[in-house]
Design a protein around this motif. Structure first.
Motif, PDB file in Angstrom:
ATOM      1  N   LYS A 245       2.769  -0.752  -3.381  1.00 34.25           N
ATOM      2  CA  LYS A 245       1.700  -1.534  -3.995  1.00 34.25           C
ATOM      3  C   LYS A 245       0.346  -1.160  -3.407  1.00 34.25           C
ATOM      4  CE  LYS A 245       0.257  -6.252  -5.098  1.00 34.25           C
ATOM      5  NZ  LYS A 245       0.599  -7.694  -5.002  1.00 34.25           N
ATOM      6  N   CYS A 246       0.290  -0.959  -2.091  1.00 36.66           N
ATOM      7  CA  CYS A 246      -0.981  -0.580  -1.442  1.00 36.66           C
ATOM      8  C   CYS A 246      -1.487   0.757  -1.975  1.00 36.66           C
ATOM      9  CB  CYS A 246      -0.787  -0.502   0.071  1.00 36.66           C
ATOM     10  SG  CYS A 246      -0.526  -2.100   0.876  1.00 36.66           S
ATOM     11  N   LYS A 248      -0.719   2.106  -4.966  1.00 45.54           N
ATOM     12  CA  LYS A 248      -1.104   1.967  -6.371  1.00 45.54           C
ATOM     13  C   LYS A 248      -2.477   1.310  -6.501  1.00 45.54           C
ATOM     14  CE  LYS A 248       3.596   1.691  -8.246  1.00 45.54           C
ATOM     15  NZ  LYS A 248       4.609   0.818  -8.926  1.00 45.54           N
ATOM     16  N   LYS A 249      -2.754   0.329  -5.656  1.00 44.87           N
ATOM     17  CA  LYS A 249      -4.056  -0.352  -5.697  1.00 44.87           C
ATOM     18  C   LYS A 249      -5.177   0.509  -5.112  1.00 44.87           C
ATOM     19  CE  LYS A 249      -2.838  -4.460  -7.316  1.00 44.87           C
ATOM     20  NZ  LYS A 249      -3.448  -5.097  -8.519  1.00 44.87           N
ATOM     21  N   TRP A 251      -5.815   0.859  -1.887  1.00 44.94           N
ATOM     22  CA  TRP A 251      -6.427   0.223  -0.716  1.00 44.94           C
ATOM     23  C   TRP A 251      -6.531   1.173   0.468  1.00 44.94           C
ATOM     24  CZ3 TRP A 251      -2.822  -4.556  -1.628  1.00 44.94           C
ATOM     25  CH2 TRP A 251      -3.348  -5.323  -2.683  1.00 44.94           C
TER      26      TRP A 251
END
Length: 348
Positions: A245-246, A248-249, A251
């Motif tokens: 998720k990190c 994909k975002k 960050w």
């Protein structure tokens, strides 16, 4: 209520801001008369300052209870910022001044925890003439050294330090997020999370080493295992995003871009700023030249100024301290060689 601001049209204030804090009270009972927590206020200013000057004079070298608290609490881990000013040095003769200098260091030795002693500036920092048979040349050299640090060293180092602190903080955030996301990614989606977390904490050192190798950092940069074990025991790890998720975002990518591009860009000159760019050498050199001219006239014995030594007082030391300013000439003062350094000091 207790803080006052005063503005002055002086070029040195475009490079630095000066804060005059209340003096240290010597008697133990006097500190109770203050309307605020003196030590906490000093700590607040110390953390936000580049240098901290302590003013002493030959008749007041005592280190009372309040000064001891200042060094113990307000200056903790900030000893590199300390500078000592021994003022009114022309009130004693050279031999006595040496004894006072040694006594000052002896008094401060019980307060300092750093291995390197602080820089001590010795002089008479006002516009009255020096008293006769005192070390005029030394006092002028010390003034030149002090002005150099204020106009050149402090502005340049201040910018570097601030950017470095932010970059260090950004790296800490990046590594913390990386470790949390890594631990979260290794937990099962439904059952056995508590057991898996305990296993992860037992292998925390290996996880840190693996992440450090992949990101080309030291495993010590993550912090202590014990602190992270306490941290993970107090938070809900399920709430953390996992590595996928990190990524994909974006960050982690944004943090790396900030560290590698945005923050280093702050070290470049800033246009349309009300303060002097620390990398602008012309401003610092001009200030040093002006101070150099008046310091030279003081030593040449002009009426109302400090010093009565004449042209022989010009020291090669100042040429080494301020190499750019030393080549500046606007005509030789009376009795001075054409290649001598011209010195000027705006006393304030």
């Amino acid at each position: 209520e207790s803080l006052r601001a005063i503005t002055s049209d002086h070029p040195i204030l475009r490079s630095v801001s000066l804060i005059d804090t209340p003096g240290v009270l010597e008697a133990a009972g006097d500190s109770k008369k203050r309307k605020y927590d003196y030590i906490k206020v000093m700590r607040w200013f110390v953390e936000r300052s580049d240098l901290v000057f302590f003013m002493f004079d030959p008749t007041k070298l005592d280190t009372g209870p309040e000064l001891q608290k200042v060094f113990k609490y307000a200056l903790k881990n900030q000893e590199s910022k300390i500078r000592i000013v021994l003022n009114k040095a022309d009130t004693v003769q050279a031999q006595e001044l040496m004894r006072i200098y040694g006594s000052l260091f002896w008094s401060l030795s019980t307060l300092l925890t750093s291995t390197e002693p602080p820089r001590v500036y010795v002089g008479s920092f006002w516009d009255h003439p020096y008293k006769p048979y005192t070390m005029h040349e030394l006092f002028s050299d010390e003034k030149a050294d002090l002005i150099y640090e204020l106009t050149d060293s402090v502005p340049r180092q201040s910018l570097d330090k601030r950017v470095t602190v932010v970059m260090r903080r950004c790296m800490d955030v990046y590594l913390h997020a990386l470790l949390c996301a890594s631990v979260r990614s290794k937990l099962p989606s439904f059952f056995g999370k508590e057991k898996a977390l305990k296993e992860q904490l037992a292998q925390l050192g290996d996880t840190m080493a693996s992440l450090a190798e992949r990101n080309k950092v030291s495993a010590n940069d993550f912090g202590s295992h014990e602190e992270y074990e306490k941290f993970f025991s107090k938070v809900k790890v399920d709430d953390f995003p996992d590595l996928d998720k990190c990524k994909k975002k974006g960050w982690f990518e944004n943090l790396l871009k900030m560290m590698n591009q945005d923050l280093p860009a702050l070290l470049k000159p800033i246009k349309n700023a009300p303060v002097i760019d620390p990398r602008d050498r012309k401003h610092a050199i001009k200030l040093q030249q002006e101070y150099n001219q008046t310091l030279q006239r003081q030593l040449d014995g002009e009426v109302g100024l400090q010093g009565r030594l004449g042209s022989e007082a010009t020291s090669a030391f100042r040429a080494g301290v301020m190499p750019n300013a030393s080549t500046y000439t606007t005509g030789s003062p009376s009795g001075a060689a054409p290649d001598q350094m011209q010195m000027r000091s705006e006393e304030h």
